[in-house]
Scaffold this motif. Structure first.
Motif, PDB file in Angstrom:
ATOM      1  N   GLY A  70       0.803  -1.218   0.000  1.00 18.06           N
ATOM      2  CA  GLY A  70       0.000   0.000   0.000  1.00 18.06           C
ATOM      3  C   GLY A  70       0.840   1.274   0.000  1.00 18.06           C
ATOM      4  O   GLY A  70       0.314   2.367  -0.082  1.00 18.06           O
ATOM      5  N   TYR A  71       2.139   1.132   0.138  1.00 17.25           N
ATOM      6  CA  TYR A  71       3.042   2.296   0.071  1.00 17.25           C
ATOM      7  C   TYR A  71       4.401   1.770  -0.366  1.00 17.25           C
ATOM      8  O   TYR A  71       4.654   0.557  -0.354  1.00 17.25           O
ATOM      9  CB  TYR A  71       3.138   2.991   1.430  1.00 17.25           C
ATOM     10  N   LEU A  72       5.282   2.669  -0.753  1.00 11.31           N
ATOM     11  CA  LEU A  72       6.619   2.256  -1.184  1.00 11.31           C
ATOM     12  C   LEU A  72       7.602   2.454  -0.045  1.00 11.31           C
ATOM     13  O   LEU A  72       7.807   3.586   0.412  1.00 11.31           O
ATOM     14  CB  LEU A  72       7.044   3.061  -2.419  1.00 11.31           C
ATOM     15  N   ASP A  73       8.170   1.369   0.418  1.00 11.81           N
ATOM     16  CA  ASP A  73       9.120   1.423   1.522  1.00 11.81           C
ATOM     17  C   ASP A  73      10.523   1.614   0.940  1.00 11.81           C
ATOM     18  O   ASP A  73      11.216   0.648   0.619  1.00 11.81           O
ATOM     19  CB  ASP A  73       9.027   0.124   2.331  1.00 11.81           C
ATOM     20  N   TRP A  74      10.916   2.874   0.814  1.00  9.08           N
ATOM     21  CA  TRP A  74      12.185   3.158   0.127  1.00  9.08           C
ATOM     22  C   TRP A  74      13.375   2.526   0.826  1.00  9.08           C
ATOM     23  O   TRP A  74      14.393   2.241   0.198  1.00  9.08           O
ATOM     24  CB  TRP A  74      12.381   4.677  -0.029  1.00  9.08           C
ATOM     25  N   ALA A  75      13.251   2.292   2.128  1.00 10.95           N
ATOM     26  CA  ALA A  75      14.378   1.716   2.870  1.00 10.95           C
ATOM     27  C   ALA A  75      14.694   0.287   2.416  1.00 10.95           C
ATOM     28  O   ALA A  75      15.813  -0.185   2.590  1.00 10.95           O
ATOM     29  CB  ALA A  75      14.077   1.739   4.363  1.00 10.95           C
ATOM     30  N   THR A  76      13.699  -0.391   1.863  1.00  4.92           N
ATOM     31  CA  THR A  76      13.937  -1.779   1.428  1.00  4.92           C
ATOM     32  C   THR A  76      13.847  -1.932  -0.092  1.00  4.92           C
ATOM     33  O   THR A  76      13.675  -3.037  -0.598  1.00  4.92           O
ATOM     34  CB  THR A  76      12.941  -2.753   2.086  1.00  4.92           C
ATOM     35  N   GLN A  77      13.923  -0.824  -0.817  1.00  6.56           N
ATOM     36  CA  GLN A  77      13.811  -0.922  -2.278  1.00  6.56           C
ATOM     37  C   GLN A  77      14.901  -1.864  -2.822  1.00  6.56           C
ATOM     38  O   GLN A  77      16.097  -1.644  -2.581  1.00  6.56           O
ATOM     39  CB  GLN A  77      13.983   0.459  -2.914  1.00  6.56           C
ATOM     40  N   PRO A  78      14.517  -2.903  -3.569  1.00 13.40           N
ATOM     41  CA  PRO A  78      15.528  -3.865  -4.037  1.00 13.40           C
ATOM     42  C   PRO A  78      16.444  -3.277  -5.117  1.00 13.40           C
ATOM     43  O   PRO A  78      15.989  -2.500  -5.957  1.00 13.40           O
ATOM     44  CB  PRO A  78      14.686  -5.005  -4.625  1.00 13.40           C
ATOM     45  N   ASP A  79      17.683  -3.666  -5.074  1.00 18.32           N
ATOM     46  CA  ASP A  79      18.651  -3.306  -6.120  1.00 18.32           C
ATOM     47  C   ASP A  79      18.193  -3.963  -7.428  1.00 18.32           C
ATOM     48  O   ASP A  79      17.927  -5.173  -7.451  1.00 18.32           O
ATOM     49  CB  ASP A  79      20.022  -3.866  -5.685  1.00 18.32           C
ATOM     50  N   PRO A  80      18.081  -3.203  -8.523  1.00 16.02           N
ATOM     51  CA  PRO A  80      17.631  -3.831  -9.780  1.00 16.02           C
ATOM     52  C   PRO A  80      18.707  -4.689 -10.446  1.00 16.02           C
ATOM     53  O   PRO A  80      18.424  -5.371 -11.433  1.00 16.02           O
ATOM     54  CB  PRO A  80      17.271  -2.627 -10.664  1.00 16.02           C
ATOM     55  N   PHE A  81      19.935  -4.644  -9.933  1.00 10.19           N
ATOM     56  CA  PHE A  81      21.012  -5.395 -10.595  1.00 10.19           C
ATOM     57  C   PHE A  81      21.608  -6.438  -9.659  1.00 10.19           C
ATOM     58  O   PHE A  81      22.127  -6.101  -8.599  1.00 10.19           O
ATOM     59  CB  PHE A  81      22.111  -4.439 -11.083  1.00 10.19           C
ATOM     60  N   ARG A  82      21.532  -7.664 -10.083  1.00 12.07           N
ATOM     61  CA  ARG A  82      22.170  -8.755  -9.336  1.00 12.07           C
ATOM     62  C   ARG A  82      23.606  -8.910  -9.810  1.00 12.07           C
ATOM     63  O   ARG A  82      23.876  -8.838 -11.012  1.00 12.07           O
ATOM     64  CB  ARG A  82      21.405 -10.053  -9.564  1.00 12.07           C
ATOM     65  N   VAL A  83      24.506  -9.133  -8.878  1.00 13.02           N
ATOM     66  CA  VAL A  83      25.883  -9.493  -9.248  1.00 13.02           C
ATOM     67  C   VAL A  83      26.301 -10.707  -8.439  1.00 13.02           C
ATOM     68  O   VAL A  83      25.723 -10.989  -7.376  1.00 13.02           O
ATOM     69  CB  VAL A  83      26.894  -8.342  -8.987  1.00 13.02           C
ATOM     70  N   PHE A  84      27.262 -11.412  -8.962  1.00 15.40           N
ATOM     71  CA  PHE A  84      27.836 -12.560  -8.243  1.00 15.40           C
ATOM     72  C   PHE A  84      29.266 -12.191  -7.876  1.00 15.40           C
ATOM     73  O   PHE A  84      30.167 -12.237  -8.728  1.00 15.40           O
ATOM     74  CB  PHE A  84      27.754 -13.826  -9.100  1.00 15.40           C
ATOM     75  N   ASP A  85      29.432 -11.779  -6.620  1.00 19.75           N
ATOM     76  CA  ASP A  85      30.762 -11.350  -6.170  1.00 19.75           C
ATOM     77  C   ASP A  85      31.730 -12.526  -6.227  1.00 19.75           C
ATOM     78  O   ASP A  85      31.407 -13.629  -5.776  1.00 19.75           O
ATOM     79  CB  ASP A  85      30.672 -10.824  -4.724  1.00 19.75           C
ATOM     80  N   GLY A  86      32.896 -12.254  -6.777  1.00 18.59           N
ATOM     81  CA  GLY A  86      33.929 -13.288  -6.822  1.00 18.59           C
ATOM     82  C   GLY A  86      33.928 -14.073  -8.125  1.00 18.59           C
ATOM     83  O   GLY A  86      34.854 -14.849  -8.381  1.00 18.59           O
ATOM     84  N   ALA A  87      32.904 -13.903  -8.957  1.00 15.46           N
ATOM     85  CA  ALA A  87      32.863 -14.635 -10.237  1.00 15.46           C
ATOM     86  C   ALA A  87      33.739 -13.918 -11.265  1.00 15.46           C
ATOM     87  O   ALA A  87      33.824 -12.684 -11.256  1.00 15.46           O
ATOM     88  CB  ALA A  87      31.426 -14.708 -10.743  1.00 15.46           C
ATOM     89  N   ALA A  88      34.375 -14.695 -12.139  1.00 13.76           N
ATOM     90  CA  ALA A  88      35.178 -14.083 -13.211  1.00 13.76           C
ATOM     91  C   ALA A  88      34.252 -13.297 -14.134  1.00 13.76           C
ATOM     92  O   ALA A  88      33.123 -13.727 -14.405  1.00 13.76           O
ATOM     93  CB  ALA A  88      35.910 -15.173 -13.982  1.00 13.76           C
TER      94      ALA A  88
END
Ligand SMILES: Cc1cc2nc3c(=O)[nH]c(=O)nc-3n(C[C@H](O)[C@H](O)[C@H](O)COP(=O)(O)O)c2cc1C
Length: 565
Positions: free
Chosen positions: A29-47
């Protein structure tokens, strides 16, 4: 759970997530900006494997196999089978394919806020869909591997390398140079804003991404086909999204679909020459035994648990191989011909696709152009419908507002001849079912009733003006009961995928016509059904869409998708 219970769970989700005029499906019912998901996934440590240079290399390689450069192909040519591939197999082909299907199309800016748009659209621009490529040896490294696509950087992250012998065995029946593409959904990205209806939107988005991938493959003269047989569990294992250690603390990805992307081509013939039998499941064992790297990033500081979404996802997973596909697309390739010499560049249409935020409420389209658009929506053996491996189940109810030569009113496009009698039985007995004058004989368009449908369309699409202010808007009616009975609970997802594919063609057709479209996920489900006289679940409206002349928001500035382009 027994199959009957799974079907019941899917049906329950569907009914529970309907919007009603006085009760919307549950959402925060509202936008919780504190938990807005990052639109980009990354895999840390992957080549990391750069796709920018391979993309440039593909653009420079002008003398393609059939003498046509993919950069010079017109939009209409996307619907005509290529004489031969326009990019040879290898990383440059993967780079073009991903750039023109899942890459960034623009950055928008309003004051200090900046957000990316993509080639594939997404409800609320939330982009729950993640893309993967599974490539053979020598494409993105010495060994075969599983790669995650990072659209913000136009890059592949290497998740897994596995044994070459397994790759050879799995794709032995496919043309050399074939690679696989796969999609997953991160439900939380969409649920953050839309709550329990989000699972539906994630499926629409998969359909759009499938169509975007099919069109990108057509751009390079390659074929593209969904693999019908893969159980969700196998796909999760192949993509590594079931590797709990790699996703510790991160949002889960739900496996959606696997596709063959192949340099095979069938000169002069629509429907393609790909054999759609399963990609060998030996690939799953090879991936399980492979070397995995990378940890998924966490997208939100916190998240809300939507149990109804988890239940719908679980119930609609493909648990056993799906029934064999009937054919690649349906019927004759009537829509494949080129329309005019004025067809715009394909690459410009694919990257220029945008949603209209407002329509002008006065411009019209002529009947010929409208009829051509409608033809492109028929499930024929041409892109993008040749990518789908199931019986087409969706038909369109059109609210025609401003089509010169066609009286305003409610119309129906029966996308398959077989369905016509059932549609006539299921809809209001008062509808006239006449063929409008001036419409080509081979276009199965019927007038249901004459009226000014602007208020009705606006009201049914959650009071959104865009549904009234265009040339036309529409609802997509699914043969709901029959599809679930024949295809099982996983057919629920495929109905929305088909809707997304239809929506995607509308987006592209609008763009090519100098107009603009917008997908409409917010509508009052049973309000639409009531208007049409639908009293049961034989037919259900799954997605709305509008097309017209856009009114741009002058407060926004637009920047290129990639600074290096
Ligand atoms: C499944 C789906 C549902 C959508 N529903 C609506 C809607 O109800 N109203 C609206 O104005 N836009 C809607 N959109 C348009 C999105 O907001 C738009 O795609 C997104 O902001 C990204 O912009 P782009 O399409 O220009 O890339 C929808 C898009 C999709 C794919």
């Amino acid at each position: 759970m027994p199959a009957r219970d799974l079907l019941a769970a899917v049906r329950e989700y569907h009914d529970q997530t309907k919007h009603h005029v006085r009760r919307f499906a549950r959402s925060p019912g509202y936008l919780d900006w504190a938990t807005q998901p990052d639109p980009f996934r990354v895999f840390d440590g992957a080549a990391r494997i750069d796709l920018i240079e391979p993309l440039r290399a593909a653009a420079d390689a002008r003398g393609s196999l059939d003498g046509r450069a993919w950069t010079g192909i017109s939009y209409d040519e996307l619907f005509v089978p290529a004489a031969s591939p326009r990019v040879v197999p290898g990383l440059p082909a993967v780079a073009v394919f991903l750039r023109y299907s899942l890459g960034l199309s623009a950055w928008k800016q309003a004051g200090p806020s900046r957000w990316a748009l993509r080639v594939n659209p997404s409800s609320g621009n939330l982009h729950p869909t993640e893309g993967y490529a599974v490539c053979g040896p020598g494409v993105a490294g010495e060994h075969p591997g599983v790669f995650h696509y990072a659209p913000d950087a136009h890059r592949l992250d290497e998740r897994c390398v596995f044994a070459s012998a397994a790759w050879g065995a799995a794709v032995a029946h496919l043309p050399p140079g074939t690679f696989l593409a796969a999609l997953t959904s991160i439900h939380w990205r969409e649920a953050w804003k839309y709550g329990e209806r989000a699972f539906r939107y994630c499926q629409h988005d998969i359909g759009h991404a499938v169509a975007a991938m099919r069109m990108a493959a057509a751009l390079i003269g390659w074929e593209f086909s969904l693999v019908p047989g893969w159980p969700s569990e196998s796909l999760a294992a192949l993509l590594g999204v079931d590797r709990s250690d790699d996703f510790a603390g991160a949002e889960q990805e739900e496996p959606a679909c696997l596709a063959i992307v192949s340099p095979a081509s069938s000169p002069g013939e629509c429907g393609g020459s790909l054999r759609r039998e399963d990609v060998g499941s030996g690939l799953v064992d090879a991936a399980r035994a492979g070397v995995w790297t990378g940890r998924a990033n966490r997208l939100s500081a916190d998240r809300v648990q939507w149990d109804v979404i988890d239940a719908a996802a679980e119930a609609s997973r493909q648990t056993r191989p799906a029934p064999r596909a009937v054919s690649a697309g349906h019927g004759q390739a009537r829509a494949s011909g080129t329309r005019s010499a004025a067809s715009p560049l394909a690459s410009a249409v694919l990257l220029g696709r945008r949603s209209a935020v407002a329509l002008d409420g006065r411009s019209s389209i002529d009947l010929d152009r409208f009829a051509f658009m409608m033809r492109r929506l028929l499930p024929e053996a041409c892109p993008p419908f040749d990518a789908l491996s199931w019986e087409p189940r969706l038909h369109l109810v059109l609210f025609v507002h401003r089509v010169t030569g066609l009286d305003p009113g409610i119309y129906l496009l029966a996308r398959t001849g077989d369905a016509l009698a059932n549609l006539q039985r299921a809809l209001h007995a008062d509808f006239v079912w006449t063929r409008p004058a001036g419409v080509p004989d081979d276009l199965p368009l019927f007038l249901l009733t004459h009226l000014d449908a602007r208020q009705i369309a606006r009201q049914l699409s959650c009071a959104q003006d865009i549904a009234a202010d265009g040339f036309f808007s529409l609802g997509m009616l699914a043969e709901f009961d029959d599809a679930l009975e024949a295809g099982g609970p996983s057919a629920y997802r495929r109905l929305f995928w088909e809707a997304g594919v239809i929506g995607h063609v509308l987006y592209l057709e609008a763009e090519a016509a100098g107009a603009r479209g917008t997908g409409i996920g917010c509508f009052f489900d049973d309000g639409v059904h009531e208007l049409l006289g639908i009293t049961d679940h034989r037919l259900q409206s799954l997605y709305h869409f509008t097309v017209g002349i856009p009114v741009d928001d002058s407060r926004l500035t637009t920047h290129p998708g990639y600074a290096w382009e």
